[in-house]
Design an enzyme around this catalytic site. Structure first.
Site, PDB file in Angstrom:
ATOM      1  CE  LYS A 175      -7.864   1.827  -0.935  1.00 52.78           C
ATOM      2  NZ  LYS A 175      -6.631   2.591  -0.691  1.00 52.78           N
ATOM      3  CG  HIS A 199      -1.883   1.147   1.240  1.00 51.52           C
ATOM      4  ND1 HIS A 199      -3.239   0.934   1.291  1.00 51.52           N
ATOM      5  CD2 HIS A 199      -1.728   2.489   1.183  1.00 51.52           C
ATOM      6  CE1 HIS A 199      -3.880   2.100   1.278  1.00 51.52           C
ATOM      7  NE2 HIS A 199      -2.970   3.059   1.207  1.00 51.52           N
ATOM      8  CG  ASP A 255      -1.754   4.910   3.998  1.00 52.44           C
ATOM      9  OD1 ASP A 255      -1.883   5.241   2.810  1.00 52.44           O
ATOM     10  OD2 ASP A 255      -2.461   5.376   4.918  1.00 52.44           O
ATOM     11  CG  HIS A 265      -9.927   4.650   2.987  1.00 59.21           C
ATOM     12  ND1 HIS A 265      -8.725   5.323   3.128  1.00 59.21           N
ATOM     13  CD2 HIS A 265     -10.748   5.165   3.939  1.00 59.21           C
ATOM     14  CE1 HIS A 265      -8.824   6.200   4.118  1.00 59.21           C
ATOM     15  NE2 HIS A 265     -10.047   6.125   4.620  1.00 59.21           N
ATOM     16  CG  HIS A 309       0.483  15.733   1.960  1.00 57.91           C
ATOM     17  ND1 HIS A 309      -0.380  15.922   0.903  1.00 57.91           N
ATOM     18  CD2 HIS A 309      -0.050  14.723   2.707  1.00 57.91           C
ATOM     19  CE1 HIS A 309      -1.394  15.069   1.001  1.00 57.91           C
ATOM     20  NE2 HIS A 309      -1.213  14.341   2.074  1.00 57.91           N
ATOM     21  CG  HIS A 353      -5.032   2.411   5.663  1.00 61.09           C
ATOM     22  ND1 HIS A 353      -6.389   2.350   5.904  1.00 61.09           N
ATOM     23  CD2 HIS A 353      -4.887   3.119   4.503  1.00 61.09           C
ATOM     24  CE1 HIS A 353      -7.039   2.988   4.948  1.00 61.09           C
ATOM     25  NE2 HIS A 353      -6.142   3.456   4.089  1.00 61.09           N
ATOM     26  CG  HIS A 358      -0.788   7.143  -1.059  1.00 54.89           C
ATOM     27  ND1 HIS A 358      -1.985   7.308  -1.716  1.00 54.89           N
ATOM     28  CD2 HIS A 358      -1.071   6.491   0.095  1.00 54.89           C
ATOM     29  CE1 HIS A 358      -2.959   6.772  -0.997  1.00 54.89           C
ATOM     30  NE2 HIS A 358      -2.429   6.275   0.104  1.00 54.89           N
ATOM     31  CB  ALA A 401      -5.178  13.101   5.731  1.00 58.01           C
TER      32      ALA A 401
END
Length: 349
Positions: free
Chosen positions: A99, A13, A245, A136, A249, A174, A15, A260
């Site tokens: 997803k 998982h 996860d 999620h 940012h 998660h 990003h 988040a």
């Protein structure tokens, strides 16, 4: 000095974002992980085969030379997902999984599903084809307390899905609660557990005032839930596996807008090892990091190995984002400024 050699792990998982951020962070994962499931909640969601091919191309082009890392692409489900696009993408090895984001549940999820029952025909097709469903697991109702959203989702949405589609390969992503730990074990599904949820509880968001560095979705919960997650991750049970996860940012957004997500890719392995060592369960780390995920997804186990060393490891306060040798931004990593006691020594063939 303690050492540990394990089969090269995977991140189930992840990003990676896009553009400049992608180019600056990909090496943190590609250097020490064999594969990663890449989340599709980019600014323009990955809802088509064409978009998935384009995004994967940008990831591969950002990889260091000679990298063997494999990004596994996912399709972003919506209320009007095209069935043929989904199944053709899966059958042609473009989509590894699909997803499910409840609408407005997390970053870039405004295109998410508003009514999950609308996807039951999709779930039936996925069950028949063997395509995994990644979830999620939170409701987004304004009248449900943010700390209860995972549990309510399990009761209201996930339980009916599991009962109606018993052969659908489901991963609850998660997980953050003891309730989720129990549900996963009792219902023959899989779950990813992040490094940050093994170390922080909900108090972390409020030390020294509101602290966005520890704000993620799902949010960290009570201490009893953190303890339950640690017991699950370190148990060696096949239903629990590594999924960072990691969600970067830029500092200007994270600090001032409270986006988040916790960026843990630079420290993920050391962070997990810290928790496993504290639980006296280092012997189970390879199962969690390198074996349980491939076994769940029925893919080959990686051939390379990692040598891990117990050695002082001071974590940077910030990771620079660089464009043409100029620093254009920064991202704060998990454990920033701390000293961890494990680090990766290197690849062992």
């Amino acid at each position: 000095m303690k050492t540990l050699t394990i089969i090269k792990p995977d991140d189930w998982h992840l990003h990676l974002r896009e553009g400049l951020v992608l180019k600056n962070i990909i090496h943190f994962t590609s250097e020490f992980f064999g594969r990663a499931i890449v989340m599709p909640n980019t600014k323009t969601p990955i809802k088509s085969v064409e978009r998935a091919i384009s995004y994967k191309k940008s990831i591969v082009e950002a990889l260091p030379e000679s990298s063997k890392f494999e990004p596994l692409m996912t399709m972003y489900l919506t209320d009007d997902t095209d069935k043929e696009e989904l199944i053709n993408g899966f059958n042609n090895n473009i989509f590894f999984a699909a997803k499910l984001y409840p609408a407005n549940g997390t970053t870039n999820s405004s295109h998410g599903v508003k009514k999950i029952e609308n996807l039951y025909k999709i779930f039936e097709l996925m069950q028949d084809s063997g395509m995994p469903l990644l979830i999620h697991g939170e409701v987004t109702d304004s009248d449900v307390d943010v700390f209860d959203r995972e549990e309510v989702f399990i009761d209201r949405e996930l339980f009916p899905i599991v009962k109606r589609f018993p052969k659908l390969k489901i991963v609850l992503e998660h997980i953050t609660t003891a309730y989720a730990v129990d549900f996963v074990q009792e219902n023959n599904i899989g779950a990813t557990i992040t490094p940050h949820h093994l170390h922080i509880n909900r108090n972390a968001m409020f030390f020294g005032g509101l602290n966005s560095d520890f704000y993620c979705l799902p949010v960290a919960k009570r201490e009893k839930n953190r303890i339950a997650l640690r017991k699950a991750a370190t148990s060696g049970k096949e239903c629990f596996f590594l999924g960072t996860d990691s969600a970067p940012h830029l500092r200007k957004w994270k600090a001032f807008c409270g986006c988040a997500g916790i960026f843990n890719s630079p420290v993920a392995i050391a962070s997990y090892l810290k928790a496993f060592e504290e639980e006296n369960a280092l012997e189970n780390f390879e199962k969690f990091a390198s074996l349980n995920g491939p076994n769940f997804y029925n893919v080959p186990i990686n051939k390379e190995k990692l040598k891990l060393v117990s050695r002082s490891n001071k974590i940077l306060e910030f990771i620079d984002v660089v464009e043409e040798k100029n620093i254009v931004g920064q991202i704060k990593p998990f454990h920033a400024g701390e000293t961890l006691q494990w680090q990766v020594e290197g690849i062992v063939n």
